[in-house]
Design a protein around this motif. Structure first.
Motif, mmCIF file in Angstrom:
data_model
loop_
_atom_site.group_PDB
_atom_site.id
_atom_site.type_symbol
_atom_site.label_atom_id
_atom_site.label_comp_id
_atom_site.label_asym_id
_atom_site.label_seq_id
_atom_site.Cartn_x
_atom_site.Cartn_y
_atom_site.Cartn_z
ATOM 1 N N ASP A 92 25.891 -6.969 18.538
ATOM 2 C CA ASP A 92 24.851 -7.935 18.178
ATOM 3 C C ASP A 92 23.481 -7.415 18.613
ATOM 4 O OD1 ASP A 92 24.870 -10.947 17.183
ATOM 5 O OD2 ASP A 92 23.280 -10.757 18.684
ATOM 6 N N LYS A 109 36.013 -14.329 13.325
ATOM 7 C CA LYS A 109 35.500 -15.528 13.989
ATOM 8 C C LYS A 109 34.180 -15.225 14.693
ATOM 9 C CE LYS A 109 39.827 -17.918 14.606
ATOM 10 N NZ LYS A 109 40.677 -18.682 15.507
ATOM 11 N N ARG A 110 33.583 -14.106 14.350
ATOM 12 C CA ARG A 110 32.361 -13.652 15.013
ATOM 13 C C ARG A 110 31.261 -14.711 15.014
ATOM 14 N NH1 ARG A 110 29.115 -8.133 14.807
ATOM 15 N NH2 ARG A 110 27.080 -8.966 15.279
ATOM 16 N N ASP A 111 30.959 -15.273 13.853
ATOM 17 C CA ASP A 111 29.861 -16.242 13.767
ATOM 18 C C ASP A 111 30.175 -17.508 14.576
ATOM 19 O OD1 ASP A 111 28.424 -14.502 12.182
ATOM 20 O OD2 ASP A 111 29.080 -15.415 10.302
ATOM 21 N N LYS A 112 31.425 -17.938 14.532
ATOM 22 C CA LYS A 112 31.821 -19.129 15.278
ATOM 23 C C LYS A 112 31.687 -18.886 16.788
ATOM 24 C CE LYS A 112 35.640 -22.283 16.147
ATOM 25 N NZ LYS A 112 36.997 -22.690 15.796
ATOM 26 N N GLU A 123 25.929 -19.325 22.064
ATOM 27 C CA GLU A 123 24.577 -19.900 22.051
ATOM 28 C C GLU A 123 24.576 -21.319 22.607
ATOM 29 O OE1 GLU A 123 23.723 -19.322 17.916
ATOM 30 O OE2 GLU A 123 22.868 -17.317 18.247
ATOM 31 N N ALA A 146 36.500 -11.053 17.895
ATOM 32 C CA ALA A 146 35.127 -11.502 17.639
ATOM 33 C C ALA A 146 34.219 -11.175 18.823
ATOM 34 C CB ALA A 146 35.110 -12.996 17.347
ATOM 35 N N LYS A 176 29.841 -16.620 18.253
ATOM 36 C CA LYS A 176 28.421 -16.442 18.578
ATOM 37 C C LYS A 176 27.742 -17.795 18.746
ATOM 38 C CE LYS A 176 24.140 -14.255 17.107
ATOM 39 N NZ LYS A 176 23.494 -13.312 16.189
ATOM 40 N N LYS A 177 28.021 -18.714 17.846
ATOM 41 C CA LYS A 177 27.436 -20.058 17.938
ATOM 42 C C LYS A 177 27.894 -20.741 19.230
ATOM 43 C CE LYS A 177 26.886 -24.294 15.174
ATOM 44 N NZ LYS A 177 25.615 -24.592 15.742
ATOM 45 N N LEU A 214 30.925 -8.777 18.795
ATOM 46 C CA LEU A 214 29.611 -9.216 19.259
ATOM 47 C C LEU A 214 28.943 -8.207 20.192
ATOM 48 C CD1 LEU A 214 30.237 -13.032 19.700
ATOM 49 C CD2 LEU A 214 28.712 -11.924 18.049
#
Length: 187
Positions: A45, A9-12, A18, A38, A14-15, A42
């Motif tokens: 990152d 779920k890293r991208d979720k 943000e 996740a 991260k979003k 990060l």
């Protein structure tokens, strides 16, 4: 029909960072091991703001539900946190210190399982680190009762350089004062 998510779920997450959806992330990470993982992912990152926020969120998850984080406390995580404490970015460095200290205080039994590695890392940090890192490592020595490092603590008692640590009562304090407090704990 919706597909089930089996991956990271890293991208979720991260979003969501943000978008500053910190409360939602906290609720999710307390209940969902993939969301918690996740946040840990990060920490690698390239954006220091994301790393600092992930560290802060992990600290908050630890406060809310320590048991949810227990299985994620590994030597690899400790090593990652030690490396993050060496970063030049103060937001990353200070949040890495806060999270590390909360882990040590919340799970002393886990820290004692990794005592040899921690002692070696602290010894190296007291030799190579800057004054703020040394101040933090002194606090770790006191918290964990690392008596084998007493001679290194004694060497710092006379140091007047002031440190700035992200802890109550530890801003603009001479390094030697922290060393004296630690020696009392080690007695």
């Amino acid at each position: 029909m919706a597909f089930l998510s089996f991956g990271s779920k890293r991208d979720k997450i991260k979003k969501m960072i943000e978008e500053e959806k910190f409360d939602e992330i906290l609720k999710m990470a307390v209940k969902d091991k993939k969301a918690l993982q996740a946040l840990i992912e990060l920490l690698d990152d390239s954006n220091p703001g994301i790393v600092g926020d992930a560290l802060l969120l992990l600290s908050n998850v630890l406060e809310i539900n320590p048991n949810s984080t227990r299985s994620h406390i590994t030597p690899e995580l400790f090593q990652k946190l030690m490396a993050l404490m060496e970063r030049k970015n103060p937001y990353v460095r200070e949040n890495a210190m806060l999270l590390s200290y909360k882990i040590i205080k919340s799970f002393p039994e886990v820290a004692s399982q990794h005592r040899d590695w921690i002692v070696e890392g602290v010894r190296r940090g007291l030799t190579e680190g800057n004054k703020d890192q040394k101040g933090f490592l002194l606090m770790v020595i006191g918290e964990l009762g690392l008596k084998e490092l007493r001679p290194m603590v004694e060497e710092l008692v006379s140091v007047e350089d002031k440190v700035i640590l992200p802890f109550e009562g530890k801003k603009w304090v001479p390094l030697g004062d922290i060393a004296k407090e630690v020696l009392e704990k080690l007695s």
